[in-house]
Design a protein around this motif. Structure first.
Motif, short mmCIF file in Angstrom:
data_model
loop_
_atom_site.label_atom_id
_atom_site.label_comp_id
_atom_site.label_asym_id
_atom_site.label_seq_id
_atom_site.Cartn_x
_atom_site.Cartn_y
_atom_site.Cartn_z
N ASP A 178 0.85 -1.19 0.00
CA ASP A 178 0.00 0.00 0.00
C ASP A 178 0.89 1.24 0.00
OD1 ASP A 178 0.87 0.40 2.68
OD2 ASP A 178 -0.80 -0.79 3.44
N GLY B 82 -1.66 0.89 -9.31
CA GLY B 82 -1.93 -0.19 -8.36
C GLY B 82 -0.77 -1.14 -8.18
N LEU C 12 4.09 -1.21 -5.50
CA LEU C 12 3.02 -0.29 -5.89
C LEU C 12 3.57 0.61 -6.99
CD1 LEU C 12 0.09 0.17 -4.83
CD2 LEU C 12 1.02 2.11 -3.53
#
Length: 282
Positions: free
Chosen positions: A47, A187, A111
């Motif tokens: 994340d 993403g 990410l």
């Protein structure tokens, strides 16, 4: 997932250097990982706070159950580079028999909004100084004669470690790289890379996977007698460690890095070393 190899810059430095020269036990605290499970498919989650993550598992040769290994620094099976600690070193220590007879899988995620281009540089070392007329008989070729004259003519067998088996075109290329899938709008992306066991690659030691050379010893040159394996040797100043890292679209310096150390543990008493590694070198 597509991956590619990048041109070796470090190998040119190795050539210059060559020319200039002419485990864990069975206790829960040290065994690393969990009980064996079917080969996993779930990658580590990432994340914005932890945009790069790594986990590693071993699978015994010709078996299907996998064991995740804990990282010494975290006490968990997850190593991560975070916004507060972007440059980390993570270490796993594997019982020497398990490491020698097991395939080793690196499972990693990043990410793309924080890590535009992702790189995995596997560890390797030069087996012998390159030079005209140089031939060697390394154990991983079943001691067959191998020519090691120049970078352009040298066989991948002139190098030891993991990269010769993981990177297509090695030694001309020495790193895997991953471009961003821009359809996922920043993403996560993931991949896993498996290194076959040192046993199956005919290494006479755990040096096919572990890069636990003592700090400062990389500059030394070692003979087969010093390394404890017939046919093996090491050319000083040629050691390249495992590393995972990121660069942006401009190829600016790494924003996140994971330096990885894979070590092996001797018998439970610690007094007997059955499979040579780097940590015993003088």
């Amino acid at each position: 997932m597509k991956r590619a190899s990048i041109l070796s810059i470090i190998s040119l430095l190795i050539l210059a250097a060559a020319v200039a020269c002419g485990g864990k036990s069975n206790t829960s605290a040290s065994s690393g990982g969990t009980s064996p499970t079917p080969v996993p498919t779930d990658p580590p989650q990432v994340d914005a706070d932890a945009p790069v993550a790594l986990q590693i598992y071993t699978t015994y040769h010709n078996q299907s159950a996998a064991t995740y290994h804990e990282f010494t620094e975290t006490g968990t099976t997850r190593c991560e580079a975070t916004t507060t600690d972007p440059n980390v070193t993570c270490t796993i220590v594997v019982p020497e028999g398990r490491l020698y007879y097991s395939d080793l899988t690196f499972q990693f995620s990043w990410l793309t909004s924080e890590c535009n281009i992702f790189f995995f540089s596997p560890y390797y070392y030069l087996h012998t100084a390159l030079g005209v007329g140089v031939t060697i008989n390394p154990p991983w070729t079943d001691y067959a004669a191998t020519t090691c004259e120049t970078l352009s003519t040298a066989s991948p067998s002139c190098w030891g470690g993991a990269a010769p088996d993981l990177v297509d075109g090695f030694p001309r290329y020495d790193t895997l790289f991953y471009t961003p899938d821009e359809s996922i709008a920043g993403g996560p992306q993931t991949d896993k890379v498996t290194l076959s066991s040192s046993y199956s690659r005919n290494f006479g030691s755990n040096r096919g996977a572990c890069n636990d050379i003592p700090t400062g010893r990389e500059v030394n040159t070692y003979t087969a007698a010093q390394l404890g394996t017939a046919g093996d040797r090491y050319e000083g100043n040629s050691f390249v460690h495992y590393q995972f890292y990121c660069r942006d679209h401009w190829y600016d310096p790494q924003s996140y890095t994971i330096d990885l150390i894979i070590s092996e543990e001797d018998s439970e008493s610690g007094a007997v070393n059955h499979v040579p590694s780097w940590k015993e070198v003088p």
